[in-house]
Design a protein around this motif. Sequence first.
Motif, PDB file in Angstrom:
ATOM      1  N   ALA A 195      49.159  27.937  47.289  1.00  0.00           N
ATOM      2  CA  ALA A 195      48.669  28.706  48.419  1.00  0.00           C
ATOM      3  C   ALA A 195      48.116  30.045  47.945  1.00  0.00           C
ATOM      4  O   ALA A 195      48.208  30.394  46.772  1.00  0.00           O
ATOM      5  N   TRP A 196      47.551  30.780  48.915  1.00  0.00           N
ATOM      6  CA  TRP A 196      47.129  32.157  48.627  1.00  0.00           C
ATOM      7  C   TRP A 196      48.338  33.064  48.512  1.00  0.00           C
ATOM      8  O   TRP A 196      48.450  33.842  47.568  1.00  0.00           O
ATOM      9  N   CYS A 197      49.252  32.989  49.451  1.00  0.00           N
ATOM     10  CA  CYS A 197      50.367  33.935  49.507  1.00  0.00           C
ATOM     11  C   CYS A 197      51.297  33.794  48.320  1.00  0.00           C
ATOM     12  O   CYS A 197      51.743  34.793  47.750  1.00  0.00           O
ATOM     13  N   TYR A 198      51.615  32.580  47.946  1.00  0.00           N
ATOM     14  CA  TYR A 198      52.458  32.287  46.799  1.00  0.00           C
ATOM     15  C   TYR A 198      51.869  31.102  46.048  1.00  0.00           C
ATOM     16  O   TYR A 198      51.364  30.167  46.649  1.00  0.00           O
ATOM     17  N   GLY A 199      51.965  31.148  44.751  1.00  0.00           N
ATOM     18  CA  GLY A 199      51.522  30.013  43.969  1.00  0.00           C
ATOM     19  C   GLY A 199      50.331  30.295  43.081  1.00  0.00           C
ATOM     20  O   GLY A 199      49.750  31.384  43.088  1.00  0.00           O
ATOM     21  N   ASP A 200      49.975  29.299  42.320  1.00  0.00           N
ATOM     22  CA  ASP A 200      48.953  29.435  41.288  1.00  0.00           C
ATOM     23  C   ASP A 200      47.574  29.845  41.806  1.00  0.00           C
ATOM     24  O   ASP A 200      46.887  30.633  41.141  1.00  0.00           O
ATOM     25  N   PRO A 201      47.100  29.346  42.954  1.00  0.00           N
ATOM     26  CA  PRO A 201      45.758  29.751  43.406  1.00  0.00           C
ATOM     27  C   PRO A 201      45.625  31.259  43.607  1.00  0.00           C
ATOM     28  O   PRO A 201      44.626  31.865  43.201  1.00  0.00           O
ATOM     29  N   GLY A 202      46.618  31.891  44.233  1.00  0.00           N
ATOM     30  CA  GLY A 202      46.554  33.329  44.431  1.00  0.00           C
ATOM     31  C   GLY A 202      46.604  34.100  43.124  1.00  0.00           C
ATOM     32  O   GLY A 202      45.887  35.098  42.941  1.00  0.00           O
ATOM     33  N   VAL A 203      47.440  33.656  42.190  1.00  0.00           N
ATOM     34  CA  VAL A 203      47.500  34.302  40.880  1.00  0.00           C
ATOM     35  C   VAL A 203      46.159  34.171  40.167  1.00  0.00           C
ATOM     36  O   VAL A 203      45.661  35.138  39.567  1.00  0.00           O
ATOM     37  N   ALA A 204      45.564  32.984  40.213  1.00  0.00           N
ATOM     38  CA  ALA A 204      44.267  32.773  39.578  1.00  0.00           C
ATOM     39  C   ALA A 204      43.209  33.701  40.163  1.00  0.00           C
ATOM     40  O   ALA A 204      42.373  34.254  39.431  1.00  0.00           O
ATOM     41  N   ALA A 205      43.230  33.890  41.479  1.00  0.00           N
ATOM     42  CA  ALA A 205      42.258  34.773  42.125  1.00  0.00           C
ATOM     43  C   ALA A 205      42.414  36.207  41.635  1.00  0.00           C
ATOM     44  O   ALA A 205      41.420  36.898  41.362  1.00  0.00           O
ATOM     45  N   ALA A 206      43.658  36.683  41.511  1.00  0.00           N
ATOM     46  CA  ALA A 206      43.892  38.044  41.031  1.00  0.00           C
ATOM     47  C   ALA A 206      43.407  38.207  39.594  1.00  0.00           C
ATOM     48  O   ALA A 206      42.768  39.210  39.242  1.00  0.00           O
ATOM     49  N   LEU A 207      43.697  37.235  38.746  1.00  0.00           N
ATOM     50  CA  LEU A 207      43.259  37.302  37.354  1.00  0.00           C
ATOM     51  C   LEU A 207      41.743  37.273  37.241  1.00  0.00           C
ATOM     52  O   LEU A 207      41.157  37.957  36.393  1.00  0.00           O
ATOM     53  N   LEU A 208      41.094  36.481  38.085  1.00  0.00           N
ATOM     54  CA  LEU A 208      39.638  36.414  38.037  1.00  0.00           C
ATOM     55  C   LEU A 208      39.021  37.750  38.462  1.00  0.00           C
ATOM     56  O   LEU A 208      38.048  38.213  37.857  1.00  0.00           O
ATOM     57  N   CYS A 209      39.591  38.371  39.496  1.00  0.00           N
ATOM     58  CA  CYS A 209      39.108  39.703  39.894  1.00  0.00           C
ATOM     59  C   CYS A 209      39.250  40.686  38.743  1.00  0.00           C
ATOM     60  O   CYS A 209      38.340  41.477  38.457  1.00  0.00           O
ATOM     61  N   ALA A 210      40.400  40.670  38.084  1.00  0.00           N
ATOM     62  CA  ALA A 210      40.630  41.586  36.972  1.00  0.00           C
ATOM     63  C   ALA A 210      39.695  41.291  35.812  1.00  0.00           C
ATOM     64  O   ALA A 210      39.160  42.207  35.174  1.00  0.00           O
ATOM     65  N   ALA A 211      39.474  40.012  35.530  1.00  0.00           N
ATOM     66  CA  ALA A 211      38.587  39.633  34.436  1.00  0.00           C
ATOM     67  C   ALA A 211      37.175  40.125  34.668  1.00  0.00           C
ATOM     68  O   ALA A 211      36.520  40.650  33.752  1.00  0.00           O
ATOM     69  N   ARG A 212      36.688  40.007  35.885  1.00  0.00           N
ATOM     70  CA  ARG A 212      35.330  40.436  36.201  1.00  0.00           C
ATOM     71  C   ARG A 212      35.218  41.962  36.209  1.00  0.00           C
ATOM     72  O   ARG A 212      34.213  42.518  35.796  1.00  0.00           O
ATOM     73  N   ALA A 213      36.263  42.638  36.695  1.00  0.00           N
ATOM     74  CA  ALA A 213      36.213  44.097  36.768  1.00  0.00           C
ATOM     75  C   ALA A 213      36.209  44.730  35.382  1.00  0.00           C
ATOM     76  O   ALA A 213      35.524  45.722  35.139  1.00  0.00           O
ATOM     77  N   LEU A 214      36.976  44.150  34.453  1.00  0.00           N
ATOM     78  CA  LEU A 214      37.119  44.728  33.124  1.00  0.00           C
ATOM     79  C   LEU A 214      36.331  43.982  32.051  1.00  0.00           C
ATOM     80  O   LEU A 214      36.383  44.344  30.882  1.00  0.00           O
ATOM     81  N   ASP A 215      35.625  42.910  32.457  1.00  0.00           N
ATOM     82  CA  ASP A 215      34.849  42.100  31.521  1.00  0.00           C
ATOM     83  C   ASP A 215      35.740  41.566  30.394  1.00  0.00           C
ATOM     84  O   ASP A 215      35.501  41.791  29.209  1.00  0.00           O
ATOM     85  N   ARG A 216      36.772  40.807  30.816  1.00  0.00           N
ATOM     86  CA  ARG A 216      37.719  40.226  29.866  1.00  0.00           C
ATOM     87  C   ARG A 216      37.607  38.700  29.906  1.00  0.00           C
ATOM     88  O   ARG A 216      38.223  38.041  30.756  1.00  0.00           O
ATOM     89  N   PRO A 217      36.827  38.107  29.004  1.00  0.00           N
ATOM     90  CA  PRO A 217      36.652  36.647  29.007  1.00  0.00           C
ATOM     91  C   PRO A 217      37.957  35.879  28.870  1.00  0.00           C
ATOM     92  O   PRO A 217      38.103  34.791  29.439  1.00  0.00           O
TER      93      PRO A 217
END
Length: 423
Positions: free
Chosen positions: A271-293
């Motif tokens: 789910a978004w609230c708990y679980g892998d999909p929400g974690v993946a979304a946060a990591l993707l935001c961070a990756a794009r913001a800091l340009d971390r492949p």
Amino acid sequence: MLRVPAWTPILDGPDADRAHAAVQAIVLALRALPAERARPSAHELALLEAYLSHAADEATDEGAASRWLDLAADGVAEQAMSPALWGGFVGVAFAMEHVQSVMGLPSDAGGSDDDPNQEVDGALEELLGQKDWARDYDLVSGLVGIGVYALERLPRRAAQDAMRAVTDHLDRLAERTPDGLTWWTPPTLMIPETRARYPSGYYNLGMAHGVPGVLAVLAGAYAAGCERARVLPLVEGAASWLLAQRQPAGSSSVFPYTLSRDESAQPARCAWCYGDPGVAAALLCAARALDRPEWERAALAIARSAADRPPDQTGVVDAGLCHGAAGLAQIYSRAAQATGDPELRRAARLWLGRTLDFRRDGEGIAGYRSLSFVGGQGTWTDDPSLLTGATGIALVLLSALAPVEPGWDRLLLLSLPPARQPL
């Protein structure tokens, strides 16, 4: 990193027709709600009306967004509300700011007496000016949610000051561990049933109430140019800690719900609230913001793993955003639109289809009912809200139909405001 800038409709054919019919029905049903019933969600209904207008849908009512915002403002004036993004006055203020942007209304970034959020900014300045933060740190009720609002208000000076204060408090609350930085939830901030389960407190790994939300909002601060030298080590530390919590191969989820001394780690729902999909979304935001492949590769691997989970093992039993089918559809759609990943595009289409399949003629709000839990008991309700009800479902379906980027999902930290030069 592959960048796919344009937002393109992801549905076509019969499912697009079904989605369009569902959106139309939801909008009409929400407009027919009595004012008192709609009031708690009025600002969220304004967001839906604004995006409906932006998409040039034939159901557009040009004055509807303003009328809903007026009703929401009346609610804030007439009752005491917490400084929460979800269920509090910060969420109403976010909607007022965002609707103005979506509708192309004039904005005074310098602040003026005509700014409807000026009083909110003053209240937050006083609140955030406290030396010690004894409230929640999370997205739903705490510091992270205030940060989401502050990012939306940039480049106003009050927003810069608020984001700086949010960062200061998160920095002071952070625990430094060998794995990186994390944030502890003490039992004093838990509801009674959760406190009974975790009497010593816990580390929360959900987007709604935990460390992934901190990671995403601080990544947003970095992208916005807010004191990057201070924010950078916080983002790096949070990402490092979060990635270190991945469970052994063969676990049914990559990340658990929580980590605590009171019970062993439990596999999380999908789910978004708990679980892998929400974690993946946060990591993707961070990756794009800091340009971390490397973070992006990790985020996509986690998202693909979640997408491979059989639907009957996800815990999804309704269509809402928070823990339902629409939330998964929006996460996978965001990731697919950002990266061009065909596997995640297929997952988005699958969960959009399941969102449509949950609709039952003659039930709930335009065919949708929501499962909520109070005291551990599940209850089906007719829910108009964005997070768990019909408004959120309509926004997700509209996002799949129209070539309009769904910036409203910044409320969920599924996307960040456009990057800026350092302030």
